[in-house]
Scaffold this motif. Sequence first.
Motif, PDB file in Angstrom:
ATOM      1  N   LYS A  25       0.822  -1.211   0.000  1.00 52.36           N
ATOM      2  CA  LYS A  25       0.000   0.000   0.000  1.00 52.36           C
ATOM      3  C   LYS A  25       0.852   1.256   0.000  1.00 52.36           C
ATOM      4  N   GLU A  26       2.164   1.087   0.151  1.00 54.02           N
ATOM      5  CA  GLU A  26       2.998   2.266   0.346  1.00 54.02           C
ATOM      6  C   GLU A  26       4.374   2.106  -0.276  1.00 54.02           C
ATOM      7  N   LEU A  27       5.008   3.244  -0.447  1.00 54.71           N
ATOM      8  CA  LEU A  27       6.378   3.303  -0.938  1.00 54.71           C
ATOM      9  C   LEU A  27       7.240   3.791   0.221  1.00 54.71           C
ATOM     10  N   GLU A  28       8.175   2.963   0.641  1.00 53.45           N
ATOM     11  CA  GLU A  28       9.082   3.357   1.716  1.00 53.45           C
ATOM     12  C   GLU A  28      10.339   3.966   1.100  1.00 53.45           C
ATOM     13  N   VAL A  29      10.697   5.121   1.598  1.00 59.22           N
ATOM     14  CA  VAL A  29      11.901   5.804   1.146  1.00 59.22           C
ATOM     15  C   VAL A  29      12.840   5.873   2.351  1.00 59.22           C
ATOM     16  N   ILE A  30      14.030   5.323   2.183  1.00 60.06           N
ATOM     17  CA  ILE A  30      15.015   5.315   3.266  1.00 60.06           C
ATOM     18  C   ILE A  30      16.079   6.364   2.954  1.00 60.06           C
ATOM     19  N   VAL A  31      16.261   7.290   3.887  1.00 61.50           N
ATOM     20  CA  VAL A  31      17.287   8.328   3.760  1.00 61.50           C
ATOM     21  C   VAL A  31      18.097   8.307   5.053  1.00 61.50           C
ATOM     22  N   GLU A  32      19.373   7.995   4.919  1.00 62.89           N
ATOM     23  CA  GLU A  32      20.269   7.929   6.077  1.00 62.89           C
ATOM     24  C   GLU A  32      19.656   7.126   7.230  1.00 62.89           C
ATOM     25  N   ASP A  33      19.178   5.947   6.912  1.00 64.22           N
ATOM     26  CA  ASP A  33      18.585   5.012   7.877  1.00 64.22           C
ATOM     27  C   ASP A  33      17.264   5.487   8.492  1.00 64.22           C
ATOM     28  N   PHE A  41      -0.736   5.685  -4.814  1.00 63.32           N
ATOM     29  CA  PHE A  41      -1.908   6.407  -5.298  1.00 63.32           C
ATOM     30  C   PHE A  41      -3.211   5.641  -5.078  1.00 63.32           C
ATOM     31  N   ASN A  42      -3.216   4.361  -5.368  1.00 64.16           N
ATOM     32  CA  ASN A  42      -4.457   3.588  -5.245  1.00 64.16           C
ATOM     33  C   ASN A  42      -4.888   3.370  -3.807  1.00 64.16           C
ATOM     34  N   GLU A  92       7.861   9.917  -9.345  1.00 65.79           N
ATOM     35  CA  GLU A  92       7.768   9.083 -10.548  1.00 65.79           C
ATOM     36  C   GLU A  92       7.377   7.656 -10.157  1.00 65.79           C
ATOM     37  N   GLU A  93       7.957   7.166  -9.074  1.00 65.00           N
ATOM     38  CA  GLU A  93       7.589   5.833  -8.582  1.00 65.00           C
ATOM     39  C   GLU A  93       6.128   5.801  -8.133  1.00 65.00           C
ATOM     40  N   LEU A  94       5.679   6.854  -7.456  1.00 66.56           N
ATOM     41  CA  LEU A  94       4.286   6.929  -7.022  1.00 66.56           C
ATOM     42  C   LEU A  94       3.354   6.967  -8.227  1.00 66.56           C
ATOM     43  N   GLN A  95       3.737   7.678  -9.271  1.00 67.68           N
ATOM     44  CA  GLN A  95       2.904   7.781 -10.465  1.00 67.68           C
ATOM     45  C   GLN A  95       2.830   6.460 -11.218  1.00 67.68           C
ATOM     46  N   LYS A  96       3.881   5.648 -11.149  1.00 71.38           N
ATOM     47  CA  LYS A  96       3.833   4.331 -11.785  1.00 71.38           C
ATOM     48  C   LYS A  96       2.696   3.510 -11.205  1.00 71.38           C
ATOM     49  N   ASP A  97       2.493   3.620  -9.894  1.00 70.68           N
ATOM     50  CA  ASP A  97       1.401   2.903  -9.233  1.00 70.68           C
ATOM     51  C   ASP A  97       0.050   3.351  -9.767  1.00 70.68           C
TER      52      ASP A  97
END
Length: 110
Positions: A25-33, A41-42, A92-97
């Motif tokens: 249901k989500e996109l996890e983005v890891i930045v410096e741990d 989107f859906n 862009e990754e979110l829009q792919k969904d």
Amino acid sequence: MTQPNRKRIKLETLRAQRLEATGTKELEVIVEDEKFVFPLFNWLPVGTYKKILALGDESNVVNQTEILLGKEKTERLFELGITMGDLNDIFEELQKDAGVTSGESTSSSE
């Protein structure tokens, strides 16, 4: 009493099918741990989507990030030195969904 000629759908069944198809249901983005979670989107609540639409011409990835993550998480993300290129890649990754490619919009004018 149910009517025999009425078509019915169970929302939970549709959601389970959508989750099975996408796997998440989500996109996890890891930045410096540190983890930042963007809803796909859906799975975006309609109220959140309406807030993004209400931005109108002011709609950009910075403002959308604040709506999706909240002010505090967005500020923390920015403090970690994320770039506009990074944000564009995330969106862009979110829009792919959503089945949208670069240069298109998730809103419809039809």
